[in-house]
Design a protein around this motif. Structure first.
Motif, short mmCIF file in Angstrom:
data_model
loop_
_atom_site.label_atom_id
_atom_site.label_comp_id
_atom_site.label_asym_id
_atom_site.label_seq_id
_atom_site.Cartn_x
_atom_site.Cartn_y
_atom_site.Cartn_z
N ALA A 194 0.81 -1.14 0.04
CA ALA A 194 -0.02 -0.03 0.03
C ALA A 194 0.88 1.10 -0.05
N GLU A 195 1.93 1.11 0.86
CA GLU A 195 2.90 2.29 0.96
C GLU A 195 3.44 2.60 -0.44
N PHE A 196 3.69 1.71 -1.34
CA PHE A 196 4.81 1.45 -2.34
C PHE A 196 3.65 2.11 -3.66
N THR A 197 2.45 1.70 -3.35
CA THR A 197 1.30 2.25 -4.26
C THR A 197 1.02 3.68 -4.16
N HIS A 198 0.94 4.11 -2.75
CA HIS A 198 0.98 5.56 -2.38
C HIS A 198 2.04 6.51 -2.85
N LEU A 199 3.13 5.85 -2.88
CA LEU A 199 4.27 6.83 -3.30
C LEU A 199 4.46 6.94 -4.92
N LEU A 200 3.86 5.90 -5.65
CA LEU A 200 3.86 5.73 -6.81
C LEU A 200 2.99 6.71 -7.18
N LEU A 201 1.67 6.90 -6.79
CA LEU A 201 0.60 7.66 -6.89
C LEU A 201 0.86 9.19 -6.63
N SER A 202 1.79 9.42 -5.52
CA SER A 202 2.13 10.78 -4.93
C SER A 202 3.07 11.34 -5.83
N LEU A 203 4.09 10.65 -6.38
CA LEU A 203 5.40 10.94 -7.16
C LEU A 203 4.91 11.18 -8.64
N SER A 204 4.15 10.09 -9.02
CA SER A 204 3.56 10.39 -10.43
C SER A 204 4.51 10.32 -11.55
N GLU A 205 5.54 9.55 -11.41
CA GLU A 205 6.66 9.56 -12.62
C GLU A 205 6.60 8.04 -13.17
N GLN A 206 6.66 8.21 -14.50
CA GLN A 206 6.76 6.76 -15.18
C GLN A 206 8.11 6.28 -15.18
N GLU B 296 1.96 16.01 0.82
CA GLU B 296 2.69 15.03 0.44
C GLU B 296 1.78 14.24 -0.43
N ASN B 297 0.64 14.33 -0.61
CA ASN B 297 -0.46 13.54 -1.61
C ASN B 297 -0.21 13.77 -2.86
N ASP B 298 0.38 15.17 -3.07
CA ASP B 298 0.90 15.15 -4.48
C ASP B 298 2.21 16.06 -4.65
N LEU B 299 2.95 14.88 -5.27
CA LEU B 299 4.81 15.36 -5.39
C LEU B 299 4.80 15.24 -6.81
#
Length: 464
Positions: free
Chosen positions: A83-95, A162-165
């Motif tokens: 879940a933390e991995f998914t949250h970080l992927l979404l907040s950083l939003s980088e391919q 930190e939800n949108d980085l």
């Protein structure tokens, strides 16, 4: 017994542990030998074997429960990591960031060990991104505070979402920062123009302020000179002790100083002016109190002289007016005392000129009292009776007749002396505010009336 042994050995054999099976078989064989020696019956033997089997089951159950708990904890840790991995992927939003496979092979520990490094890498990238956001947002807050005219302390705390980085969000902040930089530069240029515009105005205003302060300094020093002069005059007038004077030495030292020579800070403050004004006011009130006391003493002296000589006393209204002038400070201390001393001197002089007349008046008053007593005594039918004290009244009557016989000549002398005094002084001789000549003339008239009545009474008693 062999069946019991088989039932006990069956779960042991399921673990495929030869050493354990050998140990359990040996122990069971030894237990059987002991039972044979003891002669233990079959029932007790079966009961013991059942207890052993139950104890083994309970041990296995505890082990299974602990293993289940460990498996649940690993599942929970793995789920939280995913879940933390998914949250970080979404907040950083980088391919370009590592992706988590849909399914991972291997045991739970192997799966957890495989995701931890990727999770740490995402955390490092997040911290770096948060630092970038905090730096940009901090600059934005600082420039906004400068534009709004606020202090830096009010915008010292920077909160990062930190939800949108994402880099897109970071770029938006950077664009906003650039816009604020441009606005700040424009404002600075306008302020510089304003400063250049008002520069001459400020100089003129400063010049006007300096001139106003110089004039205010002169006015304050002038007022302080007046207060200091009044203060020293009051000290000298009331003989103030020298121990009190040093308290205002900073004021008296300025009496001979010009405005240009005054340079000590705090020499002409409002507080000092108020202190000196309060002291002058206090001394003025003290002076007025002492003046009233002195005035009343002088007035009492005047009243005493007038009362003793039966002269006219100054009106109370006049005295109240003088007291009012003392309270208001409209009358000079020296002039008042000089005026009072002159009045007392005149009163003494007039009392001295009236002395001989007043002595005759006192004799006339005394003789008139005797005359009235004699008339009352003559009307008393029992005056010749033999009573206690009658001889004293007879002697007094003889003395009274002598005094009364002198009244006409005394009154004539008083009239002549009074007329002479009035002619000399050009004043009416008053006795307790009544003209003395009028009193004497009234007495003569009344005496003549009494004499006429006596003569008529005497004639009425003569036999025909």
């Amino acid at each position: 017994m062999n069946d019991q042994m088989s039932s006990l050995q069956t779960p042991i054999g399921m673990r495929s542990n030869t050493l354990l099976e050998t140990s359990c078989g040996f122990l069971l064989q030894e237990l059987k030998m002991i039972w044979d020696e003891l002669g233990e019956d079959q029932y007790e033997r079966e009961k013991v074997l059942l207890d052993l089997e139950q104890e083994c089951i309970e041990v296995y159950r505890r082990k299974v429960d602990n293993a289940n708990k460990s498996r649940t904890c690993l599942h929970q840790e793995l789920a939280e990591a995913e879940a933390e991995f998914t949250h970080l992927l979404l907040s950083l939003s980088e391919q370009s960031l590592p992706r988590r496979p849909e399914k991972m092979a291997g045991t739970l520990k192997e799966q957890l060990d495989s995701i931890i490094p990727e999770l740490k890498e995402l955390w490092l990238r997040k911290e770096e991104r948060v630092s970038q956001f905090r730096a940009v947002q901090g600059q934005i807050q600082k420039i906004c505070a400068e534009i709004a005219g606020q202090s830096d302390e009010s915008s010292s705390i920077t909160i990062v979402n930190e939800n949108d980085l994402s880099l897109k969000k970071l770029e938006e902040y950077q664009i906003e920062l650039e816009r604020l930089h441009n606005e700040k530069n424009e404002r600075v240029q306008r302020v510089e123009k304003y400063i250049e515009t008002v520069h001459n105005f400020i100089l003129d205003k400063l010049k006007s302020t300096v001139e106003s302060l110089v004039e205010e300094k002169k006015n304050r020093l002038k007022k302080l000179h007046q207060l200091g002069k009044a203060l020293t005059d009051l000290w000298d007038l009331m003989d103030a002790p020298y121990d009190d004077r040093p308290l205002f030495s900073h004021v008296t030292n300025l009496l001979s100083v010009s405005s240009a020579e005054v340079s000590e800070p705090g020499s002409l403050t409002i507080d000092i002016m108020q202190q000196v004004e309060a002291e002058v006011k206090r001394l003025d009130q003290l002076k007025a109190t002492k003046m009233k006391e002195l005035f009343r003493k002088k007035q009492d002296e005047m009243d005493d002289i007038c009362n003793k000589s039966h002269m006219e006393i100054p009106s109370r209204k006049q005295m109240e007016n003088i007291i009012h002038l003392i309270n208001s400070g409209e009358i000079d201390h020296a002039n008042l005392l000089m005026s009072m001393d002159e009045q007392i001197s005149k009163a003494k002089e007039e009392a001295s000129s009236r002395k001989s007349i007043m002595e005759k008046v006192e004799k006339w008053m005394s003789a008139s009292d005797e005359e009235r007593w004699l008339e009352e005594y003559s009307m008393d039918e029992n005056r010749y009776s033999v009573i206690r004290g009658a001889h004293k009244n007879l002697r007094r009557a003889e003395r009274a007749r002598i005094s009364v016989s002198k009244i006409p000549a005394l009154v004539d002398l008083l009239i002549a002396s009074t007329k002479s005094w009035e002619k000399e002084t050009q004043k009416v001789f008053l006795y307790d505010e009544v003209p003395l000549l009028a009193m004497l003339e009234e007495y003569n008239i009344l005496r003549q009336i009494r004499e006429g009545e006596k003569q008529r009474q005497q004639k009425s008693h003569i036999p025909k």
